[in-house]
Design a protein around this motif. Structure first.
Motif, mmCIF file in Angstrom:
data_model
loop_
_atom_site.group_PDB
_atom_site.id
_atom_site.type_symbol
_atom_site.label_atom_id
_atom_site.label_comp_id
_atom_site.label_asym_id
_atom_site.label_seq_id
_atom_site.Cartn_x
_atom_site.Cartn_y
_atom_site.Cartn_z
ATOM 1 N N GLY A 235 -4.457 2.171 0.126
ATOM 2 C CA GLY A 235 -3.202 1.430 0.137
ATOM 3 C C GLY A 235 -2.589 1.324 -1.243
ATOM 4 O O GLY A 235 -1.367 1.450 -1.404
ATOM 5 N N ARG A 239 1.114 2.822 -2.505
ATOM 6 C CA ARG A 239 2.119 1.979 -3.147
ATOM 7 C C ARG A 239 2.501 2.538 -4.527
ATOM 8 O O ARG A 239 3.687 2.595 -4.882
ATOM 9 C CB ARG A 239 1.595 0.550 -3.270
ATOM 10 C CG ARG A 239 2.598 -0.432 -3.870
ATOM 11 C CD ARG A 239 3.882 -0.422 -3.052
ATOM 12 N NE ARG A 239 4.921 -1.230 -3.650
ATOM 13 C CZ ARG A 239 5.436 -2.312 -3.075
ATOM 14 N NH1 ARG A 239 4.992 -2.701 -1.887
ATOM 15 N NH2 ARG A 239 6.390 -2.995 -3.658
ATOM 16 N N ASP A 240 1.523 2.947 -5.287
ATOM 17 C CA ASP A 240 1.807 3.493 -6.616
ATOM 18 C C ASP A 240 2.655 4.758 -6.533
ATOM 19 O O ASP A 240 3.543 4.983 -7.374
ATOM 20 C CB ASP A 240 0.500 3.798 -7.355
ATOM 21 C CG ASP A 240 -0.273 2.542 -7.719
ATOM 22 O OD1 ASP A 240 0.330 1.442 -7.717
ATOM 23 O OD2 ASP A 240 -1.482 2.654 -8.000
ATOM 24 N N THR A 247 10.529 -4.699 -2.531
ATOM 25 C CA THR A 247 9.983 -4.700 -1.172
ATOM 26 C C THR A 247 9.979 -3.299 -0.575
ATOM 27 O O THR A 247 10.966 -2.562 -0.682
ATOM 28 C CB THR A 247 10.818 -5.623 -0.263
ATOM 29 O OG1 THR A 247 10.815 -6.943 -0.812
ATOM 30 C CG2 THR A 247 10.255 -5.658 1.147
ATOM 31 N N VAL A 248 8.877 -2.953 0.050
ATOM 32 C CA VAL A 248 8.793 -1.730 0.849
ATOM 33 C C VAL A 248 8.646 -2.129 2.304
ATOM 34 O O VAL A 248 7.756 -2.905 2.663
ATOM 35 C CB VAL A 248 7.605 -0.843 0.430
ATOM 36 C CG1 VAL A 248 7.539 0.393 1.332
ATOM 37 C CG2 VAL A 248 7.733 -0.422 -1.023
ATOM 38 N N ALA A 341 0.085 -1.391 1.885
ATOM 39 C CA ALA A 341 1.009 -0.870 0.876
ATOM 40 C C ALA A 341 2.420 -1.437 1.010
ATOM 41 O O ALA A 341 3.239 -1.266 0.106
ATOM 42 C CB ALA A 341 1.066 0.658 0.960
ATOM 43 N N CYS A 342 2.717 -2.111 2.121
ATOM 44 C CA CYS A 342 4.093 -2.543 2.406
ATOM 45 C C CYS A 342 4.145 -4.043 2.694
ATOM 46 O O CYS A 342 3.261 -4.585 3.352
ATOM 47 C CB CYS A 342 4.647 -1.768 3.604
ATOM 48 S SG CYS A 342 4.578 0.029 3.423
ATOM 49 N N GLU A 343 5.211 -4.685 2.202
ATOM 50 C CA GLU A 343 5.369 -6.130 2.431
ATOM 51 C C GLU A 343 5.952 -6.462 3.800
ATOM 52 O O GLU A 343 5.720 -7.548 4.336
ATOM 53 C CB GLU A 343 6.277 -6.747 1.366
ATOM 54 C CG GLU A 343 5.675 -6.814 -0.018
ATOM 55 C CD GLU A 343 5.798 -5.507 -0.780
ATOM 56 O OE1 GLU A 343 5.194 -5.387 -1.863
ATOM 57 O OE2 GLU A 343 6.506 -4.592 -0.298
ATOM 58 N N ARG A 365 -2.705 -7.740 6.669
ATOM 59 C CA ARG A 365 -2.233 -8.267 5.388
ATOM 60 C C ARG A 365 -2.808 -9.648 5.081
ATOM 61 O O ARG A 365 -2.979 -10.010 3.918
ATOM 62 C CB ARG A 365 -0.703 -8.301 5.375
ATOM 63 C CG ARG A 365 -0.115 -6.888 5.317
ATOM 64 C CD ARG A 365 1.338 -6.912 4.960
ATOM 65 N NE ARG A 365 1.620 -7.556 3.692
ATOM 66 C CZ ARG A 365 1.485 -7.008 2.492
ATOM 67 N NH1 ARG A 365 1.048 -5.752 2.388
ATOM 68 N NH2 ARG A 365 1.797 -7.678 1.404
#
Length: 482
Positions: A235, A239-240, A247-248, A341-343, A365
């Motif tokens: 994850g 994200r990196d 926000t993704v 990886a995502c909000e 999450r």
């Protein structure tokens, strides 16, 4: 498989599920994989329609020459159930019937006296009636995870009488939500004149229970996977790689138009045009799962490709996309990494009855918090308190929902699940217990109705009769105009 062995539980599906639920490619496959311990504990067996060879606890079902047409027919039935165009080829039903007959032969030869048979999936909708005619001692539970369409839509299919006859061979039919139950009961009562009372369809001296019983989300599995170091590291790498400071939003869907991927993309495009976030400040990660299976799905893939290229061409900068687009077949571990990886997540189907990925996203999450945009057409507010509900067909409201999810109107709301989710194994055990003791054999014969369907439907054409579903030929099939 030992020769002559008999089984008290047989699960008939379109394919064998993964041996490990974490290797599953979708929530349906994960649910079937979760049945493996239950099947093993009951010394049961699997009867896959996909032509897998026999093995320990697996009945051999030889795939017919036209198995591809049968699989396509199942995909088109799924599209029809989701209110999508479904142009069935003229030869689909012959192969479909052959697959059902071969599965029925394997099951009836291996099921013990008064055994329970669980049938699952659109590829085996004829199987319950075949089993009832061949082995009336069996208790049959049929589960369809897709919704069931209104009677007017389903009756347009020339073979709808055979398909309904097939389903009504079961003791219990489980559908994902009450609206699907009501549609099936309406088809049986209003179109075919069968007595219906309190969720039960009467056929002679026996009845068929139709219940709303959706697949539960595997929230426990999502939490467990999200704690694994390898998943957390994956994850972080995802994200990196996106290089987004804000926000993704995550979007995960197949190619079924009912998933409303195009509506999501149009809404995100409108959000970008109205709020003008800098590239790298907000992004959408869309994961397209699997390959298109029908002409309508292939057409949607082309539209999605063009739309994503247009959005990135308008709003992205060099080296910084605003829509990250991946075609993949993620397993459960991959999905957990994507969740971390995502909000936020967009879960906005137009015709599905469940939003299992939203529940799993929130569970994975955990304390990180999760923002979820759901469809008000398919979700109840009580299911996901704190979720942002929107009509996916309203692009302006949808764009505002995305703005809210990305913090443009204040802190993004956190969603949570209202109640503890039912465990998959408990869900399956309970469904099996709903099968009543099998009654006496009563052939399922659907009466032709002279009364037309509502909506001014007109006759289109008639295909030749003569299809046999384990018994006498069904009545000639009349197609209602689309």
């Amino acid at each position: 498989m030992s020769r002559g062995r008999r089984y008290g539980l047989v699960v008939a599906t379109d394919r064998l599920p993964a041996a490990d639920p974490d290797d599953s490619r979708d929530h349906v496959d994960a649910a079937l994989a979760a049945l493996r311990p239950l099947v093993a504990n009951r010394s049961g067996a699997w009867a896959p329609a996909g032509g897998e060879g026999p093995g320990d606890g697996v009945l051999g079902v030889r795939s017919p020459a036209r198995a591809g047409a049968a699989a396509l027919g199942a995909s088109l039935l799924r599209s029809l159930c989701h209110h999508q165009p479904a142009d069935f080829p003229s030869n689909w039903f012959d192969g479909y019937l052959t697959v059902n007959r071969r599965v029925a032969a394997a099951v009836t030869a291996s099921a013990s006296a008064s055994a329970t048979v669980w049938t699952h999936g659109h590829q085996l909708q004829l199987l319950p009636r075949l089993l009832r005619r061949m082995r009336p001692d069996l208790a049959v539970v049929t589960h369809l995870h897709s919704t069931f369409p209104p009677a007017e839509s389903f009756a347009r299919l020339p073979e709808h009488r055979a398909l309904l006859s097939g389903l009504l061979g079961a003791d219990v039919i489980a559908l994902p939500h009450q609206r699907a139950v009501d549609n099936l009961l309406d088809l049986a009562e209003r179109v075919h004149g069968l007595p219906v009372r309190q969720g039960r369809i009467t056929l002679g001296h026996r009845g068929v229970r139709v219940i709303a019983y959706p697949l539960p989300a595997d929230t426990g599995g999502a939490r467990r996977l999200a704690r694994l170091p390898a998943v957390r590291a994956a994850g972080g790498r995802i994200r990196d790689a996106m290089r987004v400071t804000g926000t993704v939003l995550l979007s995960v869907a197949g190619w079924d138009p009912a998933d409303a991927v195009e509506q999501r993309l149009h809404a995100f495009e409108r959000f970008l045009a109205e709020h003008r976030p800098a590239p790298g400040e907000v992004a959408l990660l869309h994961v397209a799962c699997g390959d298109p299976r029908t002409p309508a799905e292939d057409a949607q893939r082309q539209r999605v490709d063009r739309l994503i290229a247009k959005i990135n061409g308008t709003h992205a900068s060099v080296g910084q996309a605003v829509v990250h687009y991946v075609r993949a077949e993620p397993d459960r571990r991959d999905l957990a990494a994507l969740y971390l990886a995502c909000e936020g997540m967009l879960v906005t189907p137009t015709h599905h009855g469940t939003v299992t990925t939203a529940h799993e996203f929130i569970a994975a999450r955990g304390d990180l918090g999760a923002t979820v945009v759901v469809s008000e057409l398919t979700s109840r507010a009580a299911e996901l308190p704190g979720a942002i509900a929107v009509n996916p067909h309203d692009p302006g409201a949808f764009a505002d929902a995305i703005a809210q999810a990305t913090g443009r109107f204040g802190p993004a709301p956190r969603a949570h699940t209202a109640a503890a989710a039912t465990a998959l194994d408990g869900w399956a055990e309970h469904l099996l217990t709903t099968a009543r003791p099998p009654g006496s054999l009563v052939p399922v014969v659907l009466e032709r109705r002279a009364r037309p369907l509502s909506g001014g439907a007109r006759a289109r054409h008639t295909r030749p009769g003569g299809y046999e579903v384990g018994g006498p030929p069904l009545a000639a099939r009349r197609v209602v105009g689309r």
